[in-house]
Motif scaffolding. Structure first.
Motif, PDB file in Angstrom:
ATOM      1  N   ILE A 109       0.841  -1.203   0.000  1.00  0.00           N
ATOM      2  CA  ILE A 109       0.000   0.000   0.000  1.00  0.00           C
ATOM      3  C   ILE A 109       0.875   1.253   0.000  1.00  0.00           C
ATOM      4  O   ILE A 109       0.610   2.220  -0.725  1.00  0.00           O
ATOM      5  N   GLY A 110       1.946   1.224   0.806  1.00  0.00           N
ATOM      6  CA  GLY A 110       2.862   2.362   0.881  1.00  0.00           C
ATOM      7  C   GLY A 110       3.545   2.644  -0.449  1.00  0.00           C
ATOM      8  O   GLY A 110       3.650   3.801  -0.866  1.00  0.00           O
ATOM      9  N   ILE A 111       3.993   1.594  -1.131  1.00  0.00           N
ATOM     10  CA  ILE A 111       4.665   1.773  -2.429  1.00  0.00           C
ATOM     11  C   ILE A 111       3.716   2.396  -3.441  1.00  0.00           C
ATOM     12  O   ILE A 111       4.091   3.324  -4.172  1.00  0.00           O
ATOM     13  N   ILE A 112       2.491   1.890  -3.492  1.00  0.00           N
ATOM     14  CA  ILE A 112       1.502   2.433  -4.440  1.00  0.00           C
ATOM     15  C   ILE A 112       1.237   3.909  -4.147  1.00  0.00           C
ATOM     16  O   ILE A 112       1.184   4.747  -5.065  1.00  0.00           O
ATOM     17  N   LEU A 113       1.079   4.255  -2.876  1.00  0.00           N
ATOM     18  CA  LEU A 113       0.796   5.636  -2.495  1.00  0.00           C
ATOM     19  C   LEU A 113       1.957   6.559  -2.847  1.00  0.00           C
ATOM     20  O   LEU A 113       1.757   7.648  -3.420  1.00  0.00           O
ATOM     21  N   PHE A 114       3.175   6.137  -2.526  1.00  0.00           N
ATOM     22  CA  PHE A 114       4.346   6.971  -2.807  1.00  0.00           C
ATOM     23  C   PHE A 114       4.566   7.154  -4.310  1.00  0.00           C
ATOM     24  O   PHE A 114       4.963   8.226  -4.765  1.00  0.00           O
ATOM     25  N   LYS A 115       4.314   6.097  -5.086  1.00  0.00           N
ATOM     26  CA  LYS A 115       4.478   6.202  -6.536  1.00  0.00           C
ATOM     27  C   LYS A 115       3.456   7.161  -7.141  1.00  0.00           C
ATOM     28  O   LYS A 115       3.762   7.926  -8.056  1.00  0.00           O
ATOM     29  N   ALA A 116       2.234   7.107  -6.614  1.00  0.00           N
ATOM     30  CA  ALA A 116       1.154   7.906  -7.193  1.00  0.00           C
ATOM     31  C   ALA A 116       1.170   9.359  -6.722  1.00  0.00           C
ATOM     32  O   ALA A 116       0.862  10.273  -7.492  1.00  0.00           O
ATOM     33  N   GLN A 117       1.531   9.581  -5.450  1.00  0.00           N
ATOM     34  CA  GLN A 117       1.386  10.916  -4.856  1.00  0.00           C
ATOM     35  C   GLN A 117       2.692  11.477  -4.293  1.00  0.00           C
ATOM     36  O   GLN A 117       2.647  12.456  -3.550  1.00  0.00           O
ATOM     37  N   GLY A 118       3.826  10.885  -4.647  1.00  0.00           N
ATOM     38  CA  GLY A 118       5.102  11.317  -4.077  1.00  0.00           C
ATOM     39  C   GLY A 118       5.370  12.801  -4.251  1.00  0.00           C
ATOM     40  O   GLY A 118       5.750  13.502  -3.304  1.00  0.00           O
ATOM     41  N   SER A 119       5.161  13.311  -5.454  1.00  0.00           N
ATOM     42  CA  SER A 119       5.443  14.717  -5.737  1.00  0.00           C
ATOM     43  C   SER A 119       4.566  15.645  -4.900  1.00  0.00           C
ATOM     44  O   SER A 119       5.046  16.623  -4.321  1.00  0.00           O
ATOM     45  N   ASN A 120       3.273  15.329  -4.819  1.00  0.00           N
ATOM     46  CA  ASN A 120       2.353  16.167  -4.044  1.00  0.00           C
ATOM     47  C   ASN A 120       2.681  16.128  -2.553  1.00  0.00           C
ATOM     48  O   ASN A 120       2.596  17.154  -1.862  1.00  0.00           O
ATOM     49  N   LEU A 121       3.039  14.951  -2.054  1.00  0.00           N
ATOM     50  CA  LEU A 121       3.347  14.819  -0.625  1.00  0.00           C
ATOM     51  C   LEU A 121       4.606  15.600  -0.260  1.00  0.00           C
ATOM     52  O   LEU A 121       4.656  16.275   0.780  1.00  0.00           O
ATOM     53  N   GLU A 128       8.946  28.739   0.223  1.00  0.00           N
ATOM     54  CA  GLU A 128      10.011  29.672  -0.132  1.00  0.00           C
ATOM     55  C   GLU A 128      10.811  30.099   1.106  1.00  0.00           C
ATOM     56  O   GLU A 128      10.262  30.329   2.164  1.00  0.00           O
ATOM     57  N   SER A 129      12.137  30.166   0.948  1.00  0.00           N
ATOM     58  CA  SER A 129      13.031  30.734   1.958  1.00  0.00           C
ATOM     59  C   SER A 129      14.139  31.464   1.222  1.00  0.00           C
ATOM     60  O   SER A 129      14.489  31.117   0.088  1.00  0.00           O
ATOM     61  N   GLU A 130      14.681  32.464   1.871  1.00  0.00           N
ATOM     62  CA  GLU A 130      15.756  33.236   1.263  1.00  0.00           C
ATOM     63  C   GLU A 130      16.955  32.333   0.964  1.00  0.00           C
ATOM     64  O   GLU A 130      17.458  31.642   1.839  1.00  0.00           O
ATOM     65  N   GLY A 131      17.376  32.317  -0.295  1.00  0.00           N
ATOM     66  CA  GLY A 131      18.567  31.557  -0.680  1.00  0.00           C
ATOM     67  C   GLY A 131      18.314  30.088  -0.925  1.00  0.00           C
ATOM     68  O   GLY A 131      19.244  29.329  -1.147  1.00  0.00           O
ATOM     69  N   ALA A 132      17.030  29.624  -0.883  1.00  0.00           N
ATOM     70  CA  ALA A 132      16.733  28.208  -1.087  1.00  0.00           C
ATOM     71  C   ALA A 132      15.713  28.044  -2.214  1.00  0.00           C
ATOM     72  O   ALA A 132      14.848  28.885  -2.402  1.00  0.00           O
ATOM     73  N   SER A 133      15.816  26.942  -2.957  1.00  0.00           N
ATOM     74  CA  SER A 133      14.945  26.695  -4.103  1.00  0.00           C
ATOM     75  C   SER A 133      14.048  25.488  -3.831  1.00  0.00           C
ATOM     76  O   SER A 133      14.524  24.343  -3.814  1.00  0.00           O
ATOM     77  N   PRO A 134      12.736  25.700  -3.627  1.00  0.00           N
ATOM     78  CA  PRO A 134      11.820  24.576  -3.432  1.00  0.00           C
ATOM     79  C   PRO A 134      11.775  23.636  -4.642  1.00  0.00           C
ATOM     80  O   PRO A 134      11.589  22.429  -4.481  1.00  0.00           O
ATOM     81  N   GLU A 135      11.950  24.188  -5.841  1.00  0.00           N
ATOM     82  CA  GLU A 135      11.908  23.361  -7.057  1.00  0.00           C
ATOM     83  C   GLU A 135      13.055  22.353  -7.066  1.00  0.00           C
ATOM     84  O   GLU A 135      12.877  21.171  -7.389  1.00  0.00           O
ATOM     85  N   LEU A 136      14.252  22.827  -6.712  1.00  0.00           N
ATOM     86  CA  LEU A 136      15.405  21.921  -6.658  1.00  0.00           C
ATOM     87  C   LEU A 136      15.224  20.891  -5.550  1.00  0.00           C
ATOM     88  O   LEU A 136      15.547  19.705  -5.734  1.00  0.00           O
ATOM     89  N   ALA A 137      14.701  21.325  -4.405  1.00  0.00           N
ATOM     90  CA  ALA A 137      14.467  20.400  -3.301  1.00  0.00           C
ATOM     91  C   ALA A 137      13.473  19.315  -3.701  1.00  0.00           C
ATOM     92  O   ALA A 137      13.644  18.138  -3.353  1.00  0.00           O
ATOM     93  N   LEU A 138      12.429  19.691  -4.453  1.00  0.00           N
ATOM     94  CA  LEU A 138      11.443  18.711  -4.915  1.00  0.00           C
ATOM     95  C   LEU A 138      12.081  17.702  -5.862  1.00  0.00           C
ATOM     96  O   LEU A 138      11.851  16.494  -5.753  1.00  0.00           O
ATOM     97  N   GLU A 139      12.898  18.185  -6.779  1.00  0.00           N
ATOM     98  CA  GLU A 139      13.579  17.296  -7.721  1.00  0.00           C
ATOM     99  C   GLU A 139      14.479  16.298  -6.986  1.00  0.00           C
ATOM    100  O   GLU A 139      14.465  15.096  -7.273  1.00  0.00           O
ATOM    101  N   LEU A 140      15.247  16.798  -6.028  1.00  0.00           N
ATOM    102  CA  LEU A 140      16.130  15.920  -5.260  1.00  0.00           C
ATOM    103  C   LEU A 140      15.325  14.947  -4.409  1.00  0.00           C
ATOM    104  O   LEU A 140      15.703  13.772  -4.258  1.00  0.00           O
ATOM    105  N   GLY A 141      14.205  15.419  -3.867  1.00  0.00           N
ATOM    106  CA  GLY A 141      13.369  14.556  -3.051  1.00  0.00           C
ATOM    107  C   GLY A 141      12.792  13.399  -3.838  1.00  0.00           C
ATOM    108  O   GLY A 141      12.743  12.259  -3.352  1.00  0.00           O
ATOM    109  N   LEU A 142      12.366  13.659  -5.059  1.00  0.00           N
ATOM    110  CA  LEU A 142      11.819  12.595  -5.901  1.00  0.00           C
ATOM    111  C   LEU A 142      12.892  11.584  -6.292  1.00  0.00           C
ATOM    112  O   LEU A 142      12.631  10.371  -6.372  1.00  0.00           O
ATOM    113  N   GLN A 143      14.100  12.061  -6.540  1.00  0.00           N
ATOM    114  CA  GLN A 143      15.215  11.149  -6.841  1.00  0.00           C
ATOM    115  C   GLN A 143      15.487  10.237  -5.644  1.00  0.00           C
ATOM    116  O   GLN A 143      15.679   9.018  -5.795  1.00  0.00           O
TER     117      GLN A 143
END
Length: 461
Positions: A109-121, A128-143
């Protein structure tokens, strides 16, 4: 008066010898695991703030999954310790089967959920924070998440085996397996994150791959040892001859265990909801909180594992029908756990601020992490008492009570308080954290009266 208190809360040498003998391997295993997690967090921290936030966010989601698997295994453990205490090895075998099926179901169940909704979760925690990129953090998180999923199945199987092994009083083997795994993890972390010798430089993906390999090694050691020492693990006799469970046993475990399984998931999700509320104050807060939690885990080990031992020892007494011995042991173990935790809290408060200095982050984040560590140290003894109360109630099968004590409390008190304070007040994040952690006082009062009522003194097998 003092003599009466001493008799009630302080045990003799034989008592502490048994308690410490059982707990020490578990503490050592967890200490090494948490230390390697600290090194892992530290090495990932060298890759920048986005890497820390990405890994911290995925680990927060993985924390919910891990608790779901732990809850599935714990449902069987309620009866497992009592069956072993009674000497009913066939009943103990049925609890093992239940754990294996339940942990694997939770994993799929966990694998299915993470595969389907990983990006949203993951996106829920990135602001946003000064000097930090949420987009890059999301990309690294998905990897990172994509690789971590491969290690979820051996983690589940290991939980099913290791919990049954511990119920027999054998805590050394899971400890040794954990030590080998974390040593492997630490070595591969360095090699795969930064690229060393023949190993490629993989960054956060290297950290994930190191974790996955370590989990397979740990699972293999535990499973192979258990099956080559069946005289010590008699619950494996006939475990794979047929795959069913008697309806009566299944219903008993499900009725008592369902609240526990749901509790672990909802509690972990509640903790994640609290963290998400903190994260609206920026990625700097999320990074500081990741550092603080990693350091806190190094000092929480003692009370967490001492609390876990309560369910084993008290469960064995309850299973054999020794109710007064169970009550007496419980009082002494709770007192000892809170005492040890207080010592650890003092040490953490005194030196905890040294750890953030090692991280490659802005001074502002280091300062915030130091203050969060100090707050966590102040509330740690109260967390210890709540933790012991939880395992006491669980050992007697009072899973509905523990559900209210744990999950309901988190969602009704902690999560709303964190949300309101973080979103609608001008309080600094340190004070928000202080007040949310301070809700442990309420749980202490609840836990005290629940344990004192003796509703948990029940032989279920």
């Amino acid at each position: 008066m003092l003599a009466k208190i001493k008799k009630k809360y302080i045990g003799d040498k034989a008592f502490y010898k048994r308690y410490i003998f059982l707990a020490t391997p578990m503490i050592i295993q967890q200490a090494i695991t948490n230390f390697v997690s600290f090194l892992d967090n530290l090495m990932v921290g060298q890759l920048g703030q986005e890497a820390i936030s990405a890994v911290a966010t995925v680990n927060q989601l993985n924390f919910v999954f891990s608790l779901a698997v732990f809850g599935a295994a714990s449902a069987g453990s309620i009866y497992g310790a009592q069956y072993f205490g009674k000497g009913d090895h066939k009943g103990h075998m049925y609890t093992f089967r239940f754990k294996l099926y339940a942990t694997l179901l939770a994993t799929f169940i966990g694998i299915i959920l993470f595969k389907a909704q990983g990006s949203n979760l993951i996106s829920l925690f990135l602001t946003e924070s000064e000097g930090a990129s949420p987009e890059l953090a999301l990309e690294l998180g998905l990897q990172y998440l994509g690789i971590i999923l491969v290690g979820l199945i051996p983690f589940a199987v290991n939980q099913a085996y290791a919990t049954n092994i511990k119920e027999t009083g054998q805590t050394v083997i899971p400890m040794l397996a954990g030590m080998v795994a974390v040593a492997t993890n630490a070595f591969l972390d360095y090699c795969l994150i930064f690229g060393f010798g023949p190993f490629p430089q993989m960054g956060v993906q290297g950290a994930a791959l190191a974790t996955v390999i370590a989990r397979y090694i740990e699972c293999a050691i535990v499973v192979i040892w258990a099956h080559t020492h069946k005289e010590l693990n008699r619950y494996l006799e006939g475990a794979y001859i047929g795959f069913g469970l008697p309806r009566k046993v299944f219903n008993q475990i499900l009725i008592k265990g369902a609240p526990l399984m749901v509790n672990e998931v909802l509690w972990a999700a509640g903790v994640s909801a609290v963290t998400q509320s903190y994260s609206v104050r920026g990625m700097n807060v999320l990074t500081a909180l990741s550092i603080s939690n990693t350091v806190g885990n190094l000092f929480n080990i003692v009370f967490i594992q001492l609390g876990a031992c309560i369910s084993i020892i008290v469960g064995q007494y309850l299973g054999s029908g020794d109710l007064e011995e169970a009550k007496d042991a419980d009082n002494k173990m709770i007192a000892f756990s809170v005492f040890c935790c207080t010592i650890m809290a003092i040490i953490m408060f005194a030196i905890g601020g040294l750890f953030p200095r090692i991280y490659n982050v802005d001074p502002e984040i280091r300062h915030l992490a130091t203050r969060l560590i100090a707050v966590a140290a102040l509330w740690m003894p109260f967390c210890s008492f709540s933790h012991c109360s939880y395992f006491t109630l669980r050992s007697g099968g009072k899973t509905l009570v523990t559900f209210i004590f744990d999950s309901v409390f988190t969602w009704v008190v902690m999560a709303p308080l964190a949300y309101v304070l973080a979103h609608f007040t001008g309080l600094g994040i340190v004070w928000v954290y202080f007040f949310v952690q301070g809700t442990e006082l309420i749980k202490n009062i609840m836990g005290y009266f629940m344990v004192k009522s003796d509703v948990w003194l029940v032989t279920m097998v």
